[in-house]
Design a protein around this motif. Sequence first.
Motif, PDB file in Angstrom:
ATOM      1  N   HIS A   1       0.830  -1.214   0.000  1.00 24.70           N
ATOM      2  CA  HIS A   1       0.000   0.000   0.000  1.00 24.70           C
ATOM      3  C   HIS A   1       0.864   1.264   0.000  1.00 24.70           C
ATOM      4  O   HIS A   1       0.722   2.140   0.856  1.00 24.70           O
ATOM      5  CB  HIS A   1      -0.947  -0.003   1.203  1.00 24.70           C
ATOM      6  CG  HIS A   1      -1.953  -1.102   1.163  1.00 24.70           C
ATOM      7  ND1 HIS A   1      -1.717  -2.355   1.675  1.00 24.70           N
ATOM      8  CD2 HIS A   1      -3.222  -1.138   0.638  1.00 24.70           C
ATOM      9  CE1 HIS A   1      -2.790  -3.120   1.496  1.00 24.70           C
ATOM     10  NE2 HIS A   1      -3.715  -2.400   0.857  1.00 24.70           N
ATOM     11  N   TYR A   2       1.780   1.349  -0.936  1.00 27.98           N
ATOM     12  CA  TYR A   2       2.573   2.580  -1.060  1.00 27.98           C
ATOM     13  C   TYR A   2       3.109   2.654  -2.482  1.00 27.98           C
ATOM     14  O   TYR A   2       3.230   1.644  -3.183  1.00 27.98           O
ATOM     15  CB  TYR A   2       3.723   2.618  -0.051  1.00 27.98           C
ATOM     16  CG  TYR A   2       4.680   1.442  -0.125  1.00 27.98           C
ATOM     17  CD1 TYR A   2       5.825   1.505  -0.927  1.00 27.98           C
ATOM     18  CD2 TYR A   2       4.437   0.272   0.589  1.00 27.98           C
ATOM     19  CE1 TYR A   2       6.697   0.441  -0.990  1.00 27.98           C
ATOM     20  CE2 TYR A   2       5.303  -0.801   0.531  1.00 27.98           C
ATOM     21  CZ  TYR A   2       6.441  -0.713  -0.265  1.00 27.98           C
ATOM     22  OH  TYR A   2       7.302  -1.777  -0.338  1.00 27.98           O
ATOM     23  N   ALA A   3       3.432   3.861  -2.903  1.00 24.20           N
ATOM     24  CA  ALA A   3       3.948   4.057  -4.257  1.00 24.20           C
ATOM     25  C   ALA A   3       5.283   3.337  -4.393  1.00 24.20           C
ATOM     26  O   ALA A   3       6.140   3.428  -3.526  1.00 24.20           O
ATOM     27  CB  ALA A   3       4.114   5.552  -4.542  1.00 24.20           C
ATOM     28  N   GLY A   4       5.448   2.649  -5.473  1.00 24.68           N
ATOM     29  CA  GLY A   4       6.705   1.954  -5.726  1.00 24.68           C
ATOM     30  C   GLY A   4       6.711   0.521  -5.253  1.00 24.68           C
ATOM     31  O   GLY A   4       7.674  -0.207  -5.490  1.00 24.68           O
TER      32      GLY A   4
ATOM     33  N   LYS B   1       4.939  -1.996  -6.299  1.00 27.19           N
ATOM     34  CA  LYS B   1       4.941  -2.931  -7.422  1.00 27.19           C
ATOM     35  C   LYS B   1       6.320  -3.052  -8.043  1.00 27.19           C
ATOM     36  O   LYS B   1       6.716  -4.133  -8.508  1.00 27.19           O
ATOM     37  CB  LYS B   1       3.912  -2.487  -8.460  1.00 27.19           C
ATOM     38  CG  LYS B   1       2.462  -2.672  -8.023  1.00 27.19           C
ATOM     39  CD  LYS B   1       1.496  -2.337  -9.150  1.00 27.19           C
ATOM     40  CE  LYS B   1       0.054  -2.585  -8.718  1.00 27.19           C
ATOM     41  NZ  LYS B   1      -0.917  -2.279  -9.816  1.00 27.19           N
ATOM     42  N   LYS B   2       7.065  -1.939  -8.080  1.00 29.15           N
ATOM     43  CA  LYS B   2       8.410  -1.992  -8.646  1.00 29.15           C
ATOM     44  C   LYS B   2       9.307  -2.917  -7.839  1.00 29.15           C
ATOM     45  O   LYS B   2      10.259  -3.501  -8.368  1.00 29.15           O
ATOM     46  CB  LYS B   2       9.005  -0.585  -8.685  1.00 29.15           C
ATOM     47  CG  LYS B   2       8.318   0.349  -9.671  1.00 29.15           C
ATOM     48  CD  LYS B   2       8.993   1.715  -9.686  1.00 29.15           C
ATOM     49  CE  LYS B   2       8.289   2.647 -10.681  1.00 29.15           C
ATOM     50  NZ  LYS B   2       8.926   3.987 -10.706  1.00 29.15           N
TER      51      LYS B   2
END
Length: 413
Positions: free
Chosen positions: A354-357, A359-360
């Motif tokens: 649940h945070y940006a990045g 998935k990377k």
Amino acid sequence: MKFQPLADRIRPTTLADVVGQPHILGQTGLLRRIVESGNIPNMIFYGPSGVGKTTVASIIAAQTERKLYRLNATTASIADIKKIFDELGTLMAPNGALIYLDEIQYFNKKQQQSLLEFIEDGRITLIASTTENPYFYVFHAILSRSTVFEFKQIEAADIQPAVRRAFSLADASLHVPEEVCAYIAAACGGDVRKAINAVELLVQTAGGDTVTMEDAQQAAQRSSVRYDRDGDQHYDILSGLQKSIRGSDPDAAVHYLARLLASGDLISACRRLMVIAAEDIGLAYPQALPIVKACVDMANQLGLPEARIPLADAAILLATSPKSNSGIAAIDAAMADIHAGKSGDVPAHLKDSHYAGAKKLGRGLTYQYPHSYPNHWVRQQYLPDAIKDAQYYTYGDNKLEQKAKAYWDSIKK
């Protein structure tokens, strides 16, 4: 003339006259055989107060013709023992010395270590006494050079003749009904000294030629409660409570609970009942946890003596409930693996995403949401790779856990 307490006047002078302790002082008892041999080792007498430890040490000193020095570790120091050591071989102690060190647990580690140089000399024999478990409170080097004898609480039937004898010695003209002697013997909590002190008080305050039961009850009030919140009795009673409930014996459970509450120890009773609810009843009857918590909350709000009522309900409920230790067995097995270093990284699909990045970093990409599947379950790996096949929880054999097992077996086929 110096006043001499009745307990000292009536103190036995031979082992045959000592009340109780047949396991060590009987005809075949090891301590009795040691004393009769005359070869006295260093010893530790362990047991509650008033059960004969000091008396036996005095008899040993008299029979071996050694000078007896009595010290109490609450006030004595190593300097006191050194002073005794300096008297050895003089007219003060021609046959060596026997030091009776009461309450040795109050000597710190350094003081106990200092004792070694004196007792290893051979001319000093140490008899140390303690009301605490010596294996917890006595320095190992002292223990390894000593023989430990446990003195046990004395039964009322063994104390009663001593009470009768004390009344006769103190005032033979007094009429003492046998039920009075029996009551004092039972009310002293296995402490002969307490019983004799009660006799002395009754004789000194006798208002007539007969000792009444009412006076006896006043003289011996509450002395039957032998309990120390920081001592062995505390942990022994708590252990008795838990093992009685675990063994499904409500009568024994109520007995040990009563002993805790009679001493005013409400906190320990409440804490232990909550532990038992989780540890010994657990998943066999999960409702026991909130019920016991409610009983504990009520007890703490009421205070004693009313607190005894909800706590008795809790103890009886737990004792008569089905039992399961599968919960504590599971967490202990998991903790053992953690302490042994058997762990690993949380699988990537379970990590927080649940945070940006996220998935990377590959977080949560293959996670399958169980509620999206039939019966709210889907097969996927939850444990770290290193221990992916570990099994900590085993369903208990009680009705509730077996029902849960049957349900999940049918789902996970």
